[in-house]
Design a protein around this motif. Structure first.
Motif, short mmCIF file in Angstrom:
data_model
loop_
_atom_site.label_atom_id
_atom_site.label_comp_id
_atom_site.label_asym_id
_atom_site.label_seq_id
_atom_site.Cartn_x
_atom_site.Cartn_y
_atom_site.Cartn_z
N ILE A 82 -10.53 -0.47 -0.68
CA ILE A 82 -9.45 0.51 -0.78
C ILE A 82 -10.07 1.80 -1.29
N MET A 92 0.83 -1.21 0.00
CA MET A 92 0.00 0.00 0.00
C MET A 92 0.86 1.25 0.00
N GLY A 123 -7.10 1.50 3.43
CA GLY A 123 -7.45 0.14 3.04
C GLY A 123 -7.97 -0.63 4.24
#
Length: 582
Positions: free
Chosen positions: A119, A82, A200
Motif C-alpha cells: 500500500i 481502502m 494498493g
C-alpha cells in the motif's frame, strides 16, 4: 428413388412368398414387440440421461455462481476498506506533512488486511511519498496505469504480474511471479483539492486459495474451477496463463453472463457451467468468468448406469415377447396348415371328395365353409360340363358360323375395335417376310398415351376407357387401308406401315401425334385433353424378325417419354443394336 423403393418392395414380396404364415406372424409380432419395447426403453433412458445432465448442469451453475459471488464480495470489501481509509479525517495532515506517520498508518492497514501486499501514497506528480515497508518510496509511478486512473476516479485494475515490486519482494517458494489486482483511490483535502493517489496491490493468492477450498469440498465429483479474465485468459485453474475462450464463443459467454455447455478439455469431454461476475454494491466487477467443470463420465455416471439397466430390462422383455410371439403364431397357423394339407390331398384325389371341418378362429371357420361350398359347386359344375361336352359334340356343325364369329372376336380388341396383339403379330410376321424378300420399306410406330394414370386417377376408369377409344379412333382415321393398327395392352398401341420410307413414316407419326394433341376427348360433360409419345422404327437388313423392329420402336418410345413426352422419336437400327447388346 422410386425404382429403389420398388426393388425393395419386390424383394420383400419375394421373401414373404418363402415364409410360412407361422413365420410371418411370429416375425411381425416379434418386430413389433422389439420396436415398442426398444422405443420405450430408449425413451426412458434418454429422459433419465437428460434429467441427470440438467441436474448436473444446475449443480455446476450453482457452484460457479456462488464462487463468483464470493470473489465479488471479497473485492467489494477491499474496495470499501481502502476507500474509507482514503477519506479518514485524521489522515488529512499526514498526506502532505508527515510521511513517516503516514507509512505507519499504511502498515497498520496492511497488518489488518494481509492480502494487501503493498500500500502506498503517491503525490499528484506520481512520486511515492509513503509506502508499506518503505518499498518504492521516492520512486515515480506516474507511468503506471493504476496511478493515471486513480487521479481521475476510483479504479480497479485486472490481474497482472508485478513490475516495479518484482525485485523488492521476497521470491516465492514455488518460483512463480507475484500477481496483483491494483486498487487506486484519489485522495483529496477537505476543500476537494486533489492531493495524490492511494494505491494498493492486492495479492492474487487469495483467489487461488478460494478455488482450492471450493474444489476440496466438491463431494468427490472431480469439479474443476477456473477464473478467466474478460479476454479469455485463465487466471486460476488448469492451463493457467493460456487463452481458453476467444472470438464468438467468448463474446457469447460475456453476453449471456451465465449458462452451461459441453466442451473438450485435453482428451476428456466436460460439462461446464459459467458465471460472469456482476460486482457487489459499489464494486462494479471486472467481468471475471468463473467456470465449474466435471468430466462427463463422472457427471453422468448415474444416468449412464440407469440407461444401461433400462435397456437391459427392455432387451429381456423383448426376448420374452419373441417367445410368446412364436408360441401364439404356432397356435394361429395350425388350422391354416391343416387346411393346406387337406386341399393338397383333394387336388391329388380322383372322384368326388370333401374338405374336413377346421376351427381355431372365425376366419378359419368361414374359410372352411367357403371351401366346402366351393367343392360342392365344383362337383355340380363338373356334371354340367360333361353334359355340355356331349351337346357340343352333337351340335358342332350348327356352331360353325358362330366359331367364325368367335375367331373374329378373338382377333379384335373389345374396347377399340382394333386388332389385338396376337392377331397383329401374325400379320406383322407375314408383312416383314414379304418386305425382306422383295426389298420393300416398312415402319413400326409404338404409341403410348402420356400421363394415362393421371387421367384414371382424376376422372375415373370410365374416362380412361373413353380416352383409349378416342386415341384409337384418331389412329384408325390417320392411317391407310393397307396399314394395320392394334392395341397392345393398356394405353399402348402399335401401327404397321407398309410400302413406306423413313421421311413419310415420320410425317405420318407426327400427324397422328398432332391430331391427338389438338383433339379434346369428351367423357359426359367433362373434356379430357390427351397427348401421346411415339417411337418410330424403320426395317433394316440386320433385323432378325419383326420383333426386333417392334423392340426398336419401343426403345424410341422410351426416349420420347424420357425427353419430355408429347413427341416423336426415331430409333435408328444401329442405336437399337447397341441398346440390345447392352
Amino acid at each position: 428413388m422410386r425404382n429403389l423403393l420398388q426393388k425393395l418392395a419386390d424383394r420383400l414380396h419375394a421373401i414373404e412368398d418363402r415364409l410360412t404364415v407361422q413365420m410371418q406372424i411370429a416375425t411381425a409380432a416379434a418386430v413389433t414387440s422389439v420396436l415398442l419395447v426398444g422405443a420405450l426403453a430408449g425413451g426412458a433412458a434418454f429422459v433419465s440421461y437428460r434429467n441427470t445432465a440438467s441436474l448436473v448442469n444446475s449443480s455446476l451453475a450453482t457452484v460457479a455462481s456462488s464462487t463468483s459471488g464470493r470473489l465479488d464480495r471479497f473485492m467489494a470489501e477491499r474496495q470499501q476498506e481502502m476507500n474509507l481509509f482514503s477519506q479518514l479525517q485524521p489522515l488529512q495532515k499526514l498526506w502532505r506533512d508527515d510521511p513517516v506517520e503516514l507509512r505507519r498508518s499504511l502498515e497498520q492497514l496492511q497488518s489488518t488486511f494481509s492480502d494487501l501486499a503493498w500500500i502506498g501514497f503517491a503525490d499528484v506528480n506520481g512520486k511515492v511519498v509513503a509506502a508499506t515497508g518503505g518499498l518504492l518510496e521516492g520512486a515515480s509511478v506516474a507511468a503506471r496505469p493504476w496511478f493515471k486512473e486513480g487521479l481521475q476516479r476510483l479504479a480497479i485494475g485486472d490481474v497482472h504480474e508485478a513490475v516495479l515490486l518484482a525485485s523488492l519482494l521476497a521470491q516465492r517458494e514455488n518460483g512463480e511471479p507475484y500477481r496483483f489486482v491494483d486498487l487506486a483511490f484519489p485522495v483529496k483535502d477537505s476543500s476537494g483539492k486533489l492531493l495524490g493517489v492511494l494505491g494498493g496491490h492486492l495479492n492474487w493468492d487469495w483467489a487461488s486459495q478460494l478455488i482450492t477450498d471450493v474444489e476440496a469440498n466438491d463431494g468427490d465429483t472431480d469439479t474443476r474451477l477456473s477464473i478467466i479474465d474478460k479476454n479469455g485468459v485463465v487466471l486460476v485453474g488448469p492451463d493457467k496463463g493460456t487463452t481458453r475462450y476467444s472470438g464468438e464463443q467468448l463474446a457469447n459467454i460475456l453476453k449471456k453472463r451465465k449458462g452451461a455447455f459441453s466442451e473438450i478439455s485435453g482428451d476428456q469431454r466436460m460439462l461446464t457451467a459459467f458465471y460472469v461476475g456482476m460486482g457487489h454494491r459499489e464494486y462494479q466487477g471486472l467481468n471475471w468468468i468463473v467456470t465449474a467443470s466435471q468430466p462427463t463420465g463422472i457427471a453422468l455416471a448415474a444416468a449412464i448406469s440407469s440407461a444401461e439397466i433400462i435397456l437391459g430390462i427392455g432387451a429381456v422383455t423383448a426376448l420374452i415377447g419373441l417367445g410368446l410371439a412364436v408360441a401364439i403364431s404356432r397356435r394361429i397357423a395350425r388350422p391354416i396348415i391343416a387346411l393346406t394339407t387337406e386341399a393338397d390331398r383333394i387336388g391329388r384325389a380322383s372322384g368326388p371328395t370333401m374338405l374336413a371341418r377346421q376351427s381355431g378362429s372365425v376366419e378359419v371357420v368361414q374359410l372352411t365353409r367357403a371351401l366346402r361350398s366351393l367343392l360342392r359347386r365344383i362337383g355340380f359344375a363338373e356334371e354340367r360340363t360333361r353334359e355340355a361336352e356331349l351337346r357340343a359334340t352333337e351340335n358342332a356343325l350348327q356352331f360353325k358360323d358362330d366359331l367364325v364369329k368367335l375367331q373374329k372376336m378373338a382377333d379384335t380388341d373389345y374396347l377399340t375395335g382394333l386388332m389385338n396383339r396376337r392377331a397383329f403379330l401374325a400379320v406383322a410376321d407375314d408383312t416383314a417376310e414379304f418386305c425382306r424378300r422383295y426389298k420393300r420399306g416398312m415402319a413400326t410406330l409404338m404409341i403410348d398415351i402420356d400421363h394415362f394414370k393421371k387421367i384414371n386417377d382424376t376422372h375415373g376408369h370410365a374416362a380412361g376407357d373413353d380416352a383409349i377409344k378416342g386415341v384409337a379412333d384418331i389412329i384408325g382415321q390417320s392411317i391407310r387401308t393397307t396399314d394395320k393398327a392394334a392395341r397392345f395392352g393398356g394405353e399402348e398401341f402399335v401401327v404397321l406401315l407398309r410400302e413406306i420410307d423413313q421421311e413419310t413414316a415420320m410425317l405420318l407419326a407426327e400427324r397422328i401425334r398432332s391430331s391427338i394433341e389438338q383433339t379434346t376427348i369428351s367423357h359426359g360433360e367433362t373434356s379430357i385433353p390427351a397427348t401421346v409419345s411415339i417411337g418410330v422404327a424403320i426395317n433394316a437388313e440386320s433385323d432378325r424378325d419383326v420383333q426386333d423392329m417392334i423392340e426398336r420402336a419401343d426403345q424410341g418410345l422410351y426416349v420420347a417419354k424420357k425427353t419430355g413426352r408429347n413427341r416423336t422419336f426415331l430409333m435408328a437400327a444401329s442405336e437399337g443394336r447397341e441398346a440390345r447388346a447392352a
